[in-house]
Design a protein around this motif. Structure first.
Motif, mmCIF file in Angstrom:
data_model
loop_
_atom_site.group_PDB
_atom_site.id
_atom_site.type_symbol
_atom_site.label_atom_id
_atom_site.label_comp_id
_atom_site.label_asym_id
_atom_site.label_seq_id
_atom_site.Cartn_x
_atom_site.Cartn_y
_atom_site.Cartn_z
ATOM 1 N N ASP A 142 0.850 -1.192 0.000
ATOM 2 C CA ASP A 142 0.000 0.000 0.000
ATOM 3 C C ASP A 142 0.885 1.241 0.000
ATOM 4 O O ASP A 142 1.264 1.741 1.044
ATOM 5 C CB ASP A 142 -0.901 -0.010 1.244
ATOM 6 N N SER A 143 1.198 1.740 -1.181
ATOM 7 C CA SER A 143 2.076 2.907 -1.266
ATOM 8 C C SER A 143 1.387 4.162 -0.737
ATOM 9 O O SER A 143 0.181 4.334 -0.886
ATOM 10 C CB SER A 143 2.472 3.140 -2.725
ATOM 11 N N ARG A 144 2.157 5.026 -0.134
ATOM 12 C CA ARG A 144 1.638 6.340 0.265
ATOM 13 C C ARG A 144 1.735 7.332 -0.898
ATOM 14 O O ARG A 144 1.417 8.518 -0.759
ATOM 15 C CB ARG A 144 2.400 6.884 1.480
ATOM 16 N N TYR A 145 2.180 6.865 -2.060
ATOM 17 C CA TYR A 145 2.272 7.739 -3.229
ATOM 18 C C TYR A 145 1.138 7.446 -4.199
ATOM 19 O O TYR A 145 0.801 6.288 -4.451
ATOM 20 C CB TYR A 145 3.635 7.550 -3.920
ATOM 21 N N ARG A 146 0.567 8.548 -4.726
ATOM 22 C CA ARG A 146 -0.579 8.440 -5.633
ATOM 23 C C ARG A 146 -0.250 7.529 -6.814
ATOM 24 O O ARG A 146 0.791 7.676 -7.456
ATOM 25 C CB ARG A 146 -0.968 9.845 -6.103
ATOM 26 N N ASP A 147 -1.151 6.594 -7.080
ATOM 27 C CA ASP A 147 -1.004 5.658 -8.207
ATOM 28 C C ASP A 147 0.311 4.863 -8.160
ATOM 29 O O ASP A 147 0.812 4.447 -9.200
ATOM 30 C CB ASP A 147 -1.098 6.391 -9.554
ATOM 31 N N PHE A 148 0.875 4.703 -6.962
ATOM 32 C CA PHE A 148 2.143 3.956 -6.821
ATOM 33 C C PHE A 148 3.237 4.584 -7.699
ATOM 34 O O PHE A 148 4.098 3.886 -8.202
ATOM 35 C CB PHE A 148 1.961 2.477 -7.185
ATOM 36 N N ARG A 149 3.186 5.895 -7.895
ATOM 37 C CA ARG A 149 4.230 6.564 -8.687
ATOM 38 C C ARG A 149 5.310 7.079 -7.741
ATOM 39 O O ARG A 149 5.048 7.914 -6.882
ATOM 40 C CB ARG A 149 3.655 7.748 -9.478
ATOM 41 N N PHE A 150 6.518 6.539 -7.875
ATOM 42 C CA PHE A 150 7.622 6.942 -6.991
ATOM 43 C C PHE A 150 8.953 6.623 -7.641
ATOM 44 O O PHE A 150 9.026 5.848 -8.594
ATOM 45 C CB PHE A 150 7.523 6.227 -5.645
ATOM 46 N N ARG A 151 10.018 7.251 -7.126
ATOM 47 C CA ARG A 151 11.385 6.908 -7.511
ATOM 48 C C ARG A 151 12.011 6.141 -6.336
ATOM 49 O O ARG A 151 11.429 6.093 -5.254
ATOM 50 C CB ARG A 151 12.170 8.178 -7.849
ATOM 51 N N LEU A 152 13.169 5.551 -6.579
ATOM 52 C CA LEU A 152 13.755 4.666 -5.566
ATOM 53 C C LEU A 152 13.846 5.315 -4.168
ATOM 54 O O LEU A 152 13.407 4.700 -3.182
ATOM 55 C CB LEU A 152 15.126 4.148 -6.042
ATOM 56 N N PRO A 153 14.355 6.551 -4.025
ATOM 57 C CA PRO A 153 14.445 7.109 -2.670
ATOM 58 C C PRO A 153 13.065 7.286 -2.010
ATOM 59 O O PRO A 153 12.930 7.114 -0.789
ATOM 60 C CB PRO A 153 15.124 8.474 -2.879
ATOM 61 N N ASP A 154 12.035 7.592 -2.814
ATOM 62 C CA ASP A 154 10.685 7.749 -2.257
ATOM 63 C C ASP A 154 10.202 6.442 -1.630
ATOM 64 O O ASP A 154 9.664 6.432 -0.521
ATOM 65 C CB ASP A 154 9.683 8.141 -3.355
#
Ligand code: OOG
Ligand code: MG
Length: 266
Positions: A142-154
């Motif tokens: 369950d990502s805290r980023y919208r639409d599971f959009r993130f880069r590695l550090p995120d």
């Protein structure tokens, strides 16, 4: 560029998103030079706060250890994150929709450790020798980023999208099975949607285990006896909305069933 974030405020925001079931844009949109060491320090800070509110570490999870996951998320570097007792989902319980933002389910090979292991320098063979039992399992990410959009550090800072995990009821000694050919079928509402074998996970889930021990070692931690290690999604994750019925059928490690829980309109 001004950056509005630091280690402390990102940790606060990530835990607030989790508590309030709110997603957000990735921090690297603004904090473009957020590096991996800082991201892991944020992850460790969120763990410190989880422990301060009474949670207990029960193990670690690896993320992005298979090509299927790496391709989907657009990141080809595996990562390690913390598991606490608050993330344990007893077998047979539905996806905890009330606390998660946009849960997805993925099948994983799970190790339960018999011996303490301290990296770096641990090989896959040494790591496997310290394992008590191998289980089939499923992680509810369950990502805290919208639409599971993130880069590695995120995603490192966000504890690798941790949500909940189920350990299947069948546990065997590592010598009782071939981890590379252990297969899983992922079924959604009765239809098989994906499949993989253990070889999808770093060539062998024992390699992922060694990676976790060695990574923790570099961060100043050991893998403790009794800890659980989720070795990473073998296939792409599937959505787990209310009403869904998901099953991960392993060849020798039994099946894990997760229901999405009742539909909101029923
Ligand atoms: C990151 C978490 C990855 C796995 O098993 O690969 C993970 C994500 O996909 O949101 O848990
Ligand atoms: Mg996972």
């Amino acid at each position: 560029m001004t950056r509005d974030w630091d280690l402390d405020s990102v940790a606060t925001e990530l835990l607030a998103c989790e508590d309030e079931r709110r997603d957000r844009e990735p921090f690297t949109d603004d904090w473009t030079d957020l590096d991996l060491d800082t991201a892991y320090a944020i992850q460790d800070e969120t763990l410190r706060r989880r422990l301060a509110r009474g949670e207990r570490v029960v193990g670690v999870k690896l993320g992005l250890t298979s090509r299927a996951k790496q391709k989907r998320m657009g990141i080809d570097v595996p990562l390690v994150a913390w598991l606490t007792d608050a993330m344990v989902l007893p077998a047979g319980e539905p996806v905890p929709q009330g606390t998660l933002i946009h849960p997805r389910v993925e099948p994983e090979i799970v190790f339960v450790m018999r011996d303490r292991l301290q990296g770096p320098g641990v090989t896959a063979v040494q790591a496997l020798a310290a394992v008590d039992r191998v289980h089939g399992g499923a992680e509810v990410i369950d990502s805290r980023y919208r639409d599971f959009r993130f880069r590695l550090p995120d995603v490192v800072a966000d504890n690798a999208s941790s949500g909940a995990y189920v350990t299947g009821p069948v546990g065997v000694e590592p010598s009782a099975l071939d981890l590379t050919t252990e297969a899983v079928l992922v079924e959604v509402d009765g239809a098989v949607v994906d499949s993989a074998t253990g070889a999808a996970v770093q060539g062998n889930p024992a390699e992922a285990l060694a990676l976790a021990v060695n990574d923790l070692g570099r961060r100043g931690h050991a893998l403790e006896a009794g800890w659980v290690v989720l070795t990473g999604g073998m296939t792409d994750a599937v959505f787990a909305p209310p009403g869904a019925s998901i099953a991960c059928h392993f060849t020798s490690l039994g099946s894990v069933h997760i229901s999405g829980g009742p539909r909101e309109d029923s």
